[in-house]
Design a protein around this motif. Structure first.
Motif, PDB file in Angstrom:
ATOM      1  N   ASP A   3     -46.391 -36.329  23.355  1.00 52.06           N
ATOM      2  CA  ASP A   3     -45.685 -35.051  23.453  1.00 52.06           C
ATOM      3  C   ASP A   3     -44.432 -35.152  24.313  1.00 52.06           C
ATOM      4  O   ASP A   3     -44.415 -35.800  25.364  1.00 52.06           O
ATOM      5  N   ILE A   4     -43.381 -34.460  23.860  1.00 52.25           N
ATOM      6  CA  ILE A   4     -42.155 -34.304  24.643  1.00 52.25           C
ATOM      7  C   ILE A   4     -42.337 -33.076  25.527  1.00 52.25           C
ATOM      8  O   ILE A   4     -42.597 -31.976  25.036  1.00 52.25           O
ATOM      9  N   ILE A   5     -42.218 -33.270  26.830  1.00 52.04           N
ATOM     10  CA  ILE A   5     -42.359 -32.176  27.786  1.00 52.04           C
ATOM     11  C   ILE A   5     -41.016 -32.010  28.494  1.00 52.04           C
ATOM     12  O   ILE A   5     -40.486 -32.966  29.075  1.00 52.04           O
ATOM     13  N   LEU A   6     -40.472 -30.808  28.440  1.00 52.37           N
ATOM     14  CA  LEU A   6     -39.221 -30.524  29.129  1.00 52.37           C
ATOM     15  C   LEU A   6     -39.512 -29.649  30.336  1.00 52.37           C
ATOM     16  O   LEU A   6     -40.061 -28.551  30.213  1.00 52.37           O
ATOM     17  N   HIS A   7     -39.156 -30.159  31.523  1.00 50.27           N
ATOM     18  CA  HIS A   7     -39.271 -29.408  32.774  1.00 50.27           C
ATOM     19  C   HIS A   7     -37.903 -28.745  33.000  1.00 50.27           C
ATOM     20  O   HIS A   7     -36.902 -29.435  33.233  1.00 50.27           O
ATOM     21  N   HIS A   8     -37.852 -27.420  32.948  1.00 50.05           N
ATOM     22  CA  HIS A   8     -36.565 -26.719  32.905  1.00 50.05           C
ATOM     23  C   HIS A   8     -36.752 -25.275  33.349  1.00 50.05           C
ATOM     24  O   HIS A   8     -37.856 -24.857  33.689  1.00 50.05           O
ATOM     25  N   TYR A   9     -35.648 -24.522  33.357  1.00 50.25           N
ATOM     26  CA  TYR A   9     -35.719 -23.069  33.519  1.00 50.25           C
ATOM     27  C   TYR A   9     -34.691 -22.460  32.568  1.00 50.25           C
ATOM     28  O   TYR A   9     -33.712 -23.124  32.173  1.00 50.25           O
ATOM     29  N   PRO A  10     -34.874 -21.207  32.154  1.00 52.26           N
ATOM     30  CA  PRO A  10     -34.088 -20.659  31.043  1.00 52.26           C
ATOM     31  C   PRO A  10     -32.586 -20.629  31.259  1.00 52.26           C
ATOM     32  O   PRO A  10     -31.815 -20.773  30.304  1.00 52.26           O
ATOM     33  N   PHE A  14     -27.575 -27.311  31.571  1.00 52.35           N
ATOM     34  CA  PHE A  14     -27.926 -28.646  31.079  1.00 52.35           C
ATOM     35  C   PHE A  14     -29.242 -28.609  30.295  1.00 52.35           C
ATOM     36  O   PHE A  14     -29.412 -29.345  29.321  1.00 52.35           O
ATOM     37  N   ALA A  15     -30.168 -27.748  30.689  1.00 47.90           N
ATOM     38  CA  ALA A  15     -31.389 -27.599  29.916  1.00 47.90           C
ATOM     39  C   ALA A  15     -31.085 -27.009  28.544  1.00 47.90           C
ATOM     40  O   ALA A  15     -31.704 -27.382  27.539  1.00 47.90           O
ATOM     41  N   GLU A  16     -30.120 -26.086  28.476  1.00 44.45           N
ATOM     42  CA  GLU A  16     -29.741 -25.514  27.186  1.00 44.45           C
ATOM     43  C   GLU A  16     -29.198 -26.602  26.255  1.00 44.45           C
ATOM     44  O   GLU A  16     -29.447 -26.573  25.046  1.00 44.45           O
ATOM     45  N   LYS A  17     -28.481 -27.552  26.802  1.00 40.20           N
ATOM     46  CA  LYS A  17     -28.000 -28.681  25.999  1.00 40.20           C
ATOM     47  C   LYS A  17     -29.165 -29.399  25.330  1.00 40.20           C
ATOM     48  O   LYS A  17     -29.150 -29.656  24.108  1.00 40.20           O
ATOM     49  N   ALA A  60     -46.414 -40.931  30.810  1.00 40.31           N
ATOM     50  CA  ALA A  60     -46.158 -41.333  32.192  1.00 40.31           C
ATOM     51  C   ALA A  60     -44.732 -41.840  32.382  1.00 40.31           C
ATOM     52  O   ALA A  60     -44.428 -42.480  33.384  1.00 40.31           O
ATOM     53  N   ASP A  61     -43.865 -41.558  31.413  1.00 42.29           N
ATOM     54  CA  ASP A  61     -42.446 -41.906  31.533  1.00 42.29           C
ATOM     55  C   ASP A  61     -41.644 -40.634  31.770  1.00 42.29           C
ATOM     56  O   ASP A  61     -41.823 -39.630  31.067  1.00 42.29           O
ATOM     57  N   VAL A  62     -40.765 -40.690  32.767  1.00 40.30           N
ATOM     58  CA  VAL A  62     -40.005 -39.524  33.206  1.00 40.30           C
ATOM     59  C   VAL A  62     -38.519 -39.871  33.079  1.00 40.30           C
ATOM     60  O   VAL A  62     -38.067 -40.879  33.628  1.00 40.30           O
ATOM     61  N   TYR A  63     -37.782 -39.030  32.363  1.00 41.03           N
ATOM     62  CA  TYR A  63     -36.380 -39.315  32.063  1.00 41.03           C
ATOM     63  C   TYR A  63     -35.494 -38.296  32.768  1.00 41.03           C
ATOM     64  O   TYR A  63     -35.674 -37.087  32.616  1.00 41.03           O
ATOM     65  N   CYS A  64     -34.524 -38.811  33.535  1.00 41.90           N
ATOM     66  CA  CYS A  64     -33.621 -37.997  34.325  1.00 41.90           C
ATOM     67  C   CYS A  64     -32.217 -38.060  33.728  1.00 41.90           C
ATOM     68  O   CYS A  64     -31.802 -39.106  33.228  1.00 41.90           O
ATOM     69  N   ASP A  65     -31.510 -36.945  33.817  1.00 43.61           N
ATOM     70  CA  ASP A  65     -30.120 -36.817  33.373  1.00 43.61           C
ATOM     71  C   ASP A  65     -30.048 -36.638  31.855  1.00 43.61           C
ATOM     72  O   ASP A  65     -30.592 -37.439  31.088  1.00 43.61           O
ATOM     73  N   THR A  66     -29.331 -35.605  31.425  1.00 39.44           N
ATOM     74  CA  THR A  66     -29.288 -35.300  29.994  1.00 39.44           C
ATOM     75  C   THR A  66     -28.576 -36.373  29.181  1.00 39.44           C
ATOM     76  O   THR A  66     -28.828 -36.484  27.976  1.00 39.44           O
ATOM     77  N   ALA A  67     -27.698 -37.157  29.794  1.00 38.95           N
ATOM     78  CA  ALA A  67     -27.074 -38.246  29.039  1.00 38.95           C
ATOM     79  C   ALA A  67     -28.139 -39.211  28.534  1.00 38.95           C
ATOM     80  O   ALA A  67     -28.110 -39.650  27.370  1.00 38.95           O
ATOM     81  N   LEU A  68     -29.103 -39.550  29.390  1.00 41.66           N
ATOM     82  CA  LEU A  68     -30.179 -40.448  28.979  1.00 41.66           C
ATOM     83  C   LEU A  68     -31.212 -39.711  28.139  1.00 41.66           C
ATOM     84  O   LEU A  68     -31.725 -40.250  27.146  1.00 41.66           O
ATOM     85  N   ILE A  69     -31.551 -38.486  28.508  1.00 39.63           N
ATOM     86  CA  ILE A  69     -32.540 -37.726  27.749  1.00 39.63           C
ATOM     87  C   ILE A  69     -32.124 -37.625  26.284  1.00 39.63           C
ATOM     88  O   ILE A  69     -32.933 -37.855  25.368  1.00 39.63           O
ATOM     89  N   CYS A  70     -30.863 -37.313  26.033  1.00 35.65           N
ATOM     90  CA  CYS A  70     -30.402 -37.178  24.647  1.00 35.65           C
ATOM     91  C   CYS A  70     -30.417 -38.515  23.919  1.00 35.65           C
ATOM     92  O   CYS A  70     -30.736 -38.580  22.722  1.00 35.65           O
ATOM     93  N   ALA A  71     -30.088 -39.598  24.621  1.00 30.78           N
ATOM     94  CA  ALA A  71     -30.153 -40.922  23.994  1.00 30.78           C
ATOM     95  C   ALA A  71     -31.588 -41.265  23.608  1.00 30.78           C
ATOM     96  O   ALA A  71     -31.836 -41.858  22.541  1.00 30.78           O
ATOM     97  N   VAL A  72     -32.542 -40.911  24.457  1.00 30.67           N
ATOM     98  CA  VAL A  72     -33.951 -41.180  24.152  1.00 30.67           C
ATOM     99  C   VAL A  72     -34.404 -40.335  22.966  1.00 30.67           C
ATOM    100  O   VAL A  72     -35.107 -40.821  22.071  1.00 30.67           O
ATOM    101  N   SER A 183     -22.741 -31.209  24.350  1.00 36.85           N
ATOM    102  CA  SER A 183     -22.320 -31.314  25.749  1.00 36.85           C
ATOM    103  C   SER A 183     -21.245 -30.292  26.090  1.00 36.85           C
ATOM    104  O   SER A 183     -21.262 -29.694  27.170  1.00 36.85           O
ATOM    105  N   VAL A 184     -20.300 -30.097  25.185  1.00 35.01           N
ATOM    106  CA  VAL A 184     -19.291 -29.056  25.420  1.00 35.01           C
ATOM    107  C   VAL A 184     -19.936 -27.674  25.331  1.00 35.01           C
ATOM    108  O   VAL A 184     -19.642 -26.783  26.134  1.00 35.01           O
ATOM    109  N   TYR A 185     -20.834 -27.508  24.372  1.00 34.96           N
ATOM    110  CA  TYR A 185     -21.447 -26.197  24.139  1.00 34.96           C
ATOM    111  C   TYR A 185     -22.131 -25.648  25.382  1.00 34.96           C
ATOM    112  O   TYR A 185     -21.975 -24.465  25.712  1.00 34.96           O
ATOM    113  N   HIS A 186     -22.907 -26.479  26.080  1.00 34.43           N
ATOM    114  CA  HIS A 186     -23.683 -25.920  27.190  1.00 34.43           C
ATOM    115  C   HIS A 186     -22.778 -25.385  28.292  1.00 34.43           C
ATOM    116  O   HIS A 186     -23.133 -24.422  28.981  1.00 34.43           O
TER     117      HIS A 186
END
Length: 308
Positions: A3-10, A14-17, A60-72, A183-186
């Motif tokens: 499962d993809i789990i996103l830790h965010h707030y509305p 960057f979470a909207e991206k 058990a893998d945690v991804y930081c920064d949306t540049a990497l999150i989007c690549a993953v 990236s521009v949109y957010h």
């Protein structure tokens, strides 16, 4: 796929991206809502200190920064792709510009008094003071653009972006979306949410139509997950096999205790054992009483690697 789990707030731009990328790729995901400000007692066991929003967890893998999150996410679901071959380099460069220069122009523009009232008028004075103190601590010594300078620069940036759509193309770099669009949109989404200062977008009808096209992508609601459930999922999972394509730019071998730290703001180092240093990312393995054994991943660009 775990499962993809996103830790965010509305209200996080960057979470909207990432939310929009998940929608475009039609990927199911689970949502953990985290506090807007510190303390974040259920997030830091996963990240080891990294406090920016969002964070993506897969087992058990945690991804930081949306540049990497989007690549993953693009590796998980290669089609439709975020980096179309004819414009991949342009897309990455425009995305990096949006996530840095454009974002840090938008922030002081939005945080002029009228914008603050639009976004935070519902907060008590005590809550607003706590928010301001939290963001000041995040910025640290990072330079900040004056609101007047932001008000001068933002219309020029918007005009240039609007010009990119002048030829009738649907997206910034052609006839299909790329990481540049999200990236521009957010950044512009954050401007629009500050209604008292969002009128600046009215001057650019092509950009408004382009935003509407992104918003027309169906945004399926995620499954809600508690922070404790996410920690339990990390504890019971094994980290994925790390990328073995070792790119040594620091003379630091795998297995070395290291820290990884953002270079611009929220400079909270994350310590662990270096288990991957590929062309685009660093990864460190760490132990936590609540999260168990986790591997925390960072992009190379924007982060510094040091021996612990």
């Amino acid at each position: 796929m775990t499962d993809i789990i996103l830790h965010h707030y509305p209200t996080s731009p960057f979470a909207e991206k990432v939310r929009r990328v998940l929608a475009w790729k039609k990927l199911p995901w689970k949502s953990v809502i985290i506090p807007v400000i510190m303390p974040k007692p259920d997030l830091l066991p996963l990240t080891g200190g990294y406090r920016r929003t969002p964070v993506m967890q897969i087992g058990a893998d945690v991804y930081c920064d949306t540049a990497l999150i989007c690549a993953v996410l693009d590796r998980i679901a290669p089609s439709p792709g975020l980096y179309p071959a004819p414009v991949a380099g342009q897309a990455r460069l425009l995305a990096q510009w949006a996530d840095s220069t454009l974002f840090w122009t938008v922030i002081p523009y939005v945080f002029q008094p009228a914008g603050v009232q639009s976004l935070f008028g519902h907060l008590t004075p005590e809550q607003m003071q706590a928010f301001s103190a939290d963001r000041a601590a995040m910025r640290g010594n990072a330079p900040r653009m004056h609101p007047a300078d932001a008000a001068a620069a933002l219309p020029q940036y918007l005009r240039w972006l609007d010009d990119m759509l002048a030829g009738g193309q649907s997206w910034l770099l052609g006839e299909q979306p790329s990481i540049a669009d999200f990236s521009v949109y957010h950044c512009l989404w954050f401007v629009r949410n500050a209604k008292a200062v969002a009128g600046i977008l009215d001057q650019f009808p092509r950009l408004r139509n382009w935003m509407s096209a992104i918003e027309a992508i169906p945004l399926a609601p995620p499954e809600k997950l508690s922070a404790e459930e996410a920690l339990q999922m990390a504890r019971t999972a094994e980290p994925a096999a790390p990328d073995t394509s070792f790119v040594d730019t620091h003379g630091i071998p795998l297995g070395t205790p290291v820290t990884v730290t953002p270079t611009d703001y929220a400079q909270d180092p994350v310590a662990g054992e270096l288990v991957a240093a590929s062309e685009i990312e660093y990864a460190v393995r760490r132990e936590d009483e609540r999260a168990g054994t986790v591997v925390v991943h960072f992009p190379r660009i924007g982060y510094q690697l040091r021996r612990a």
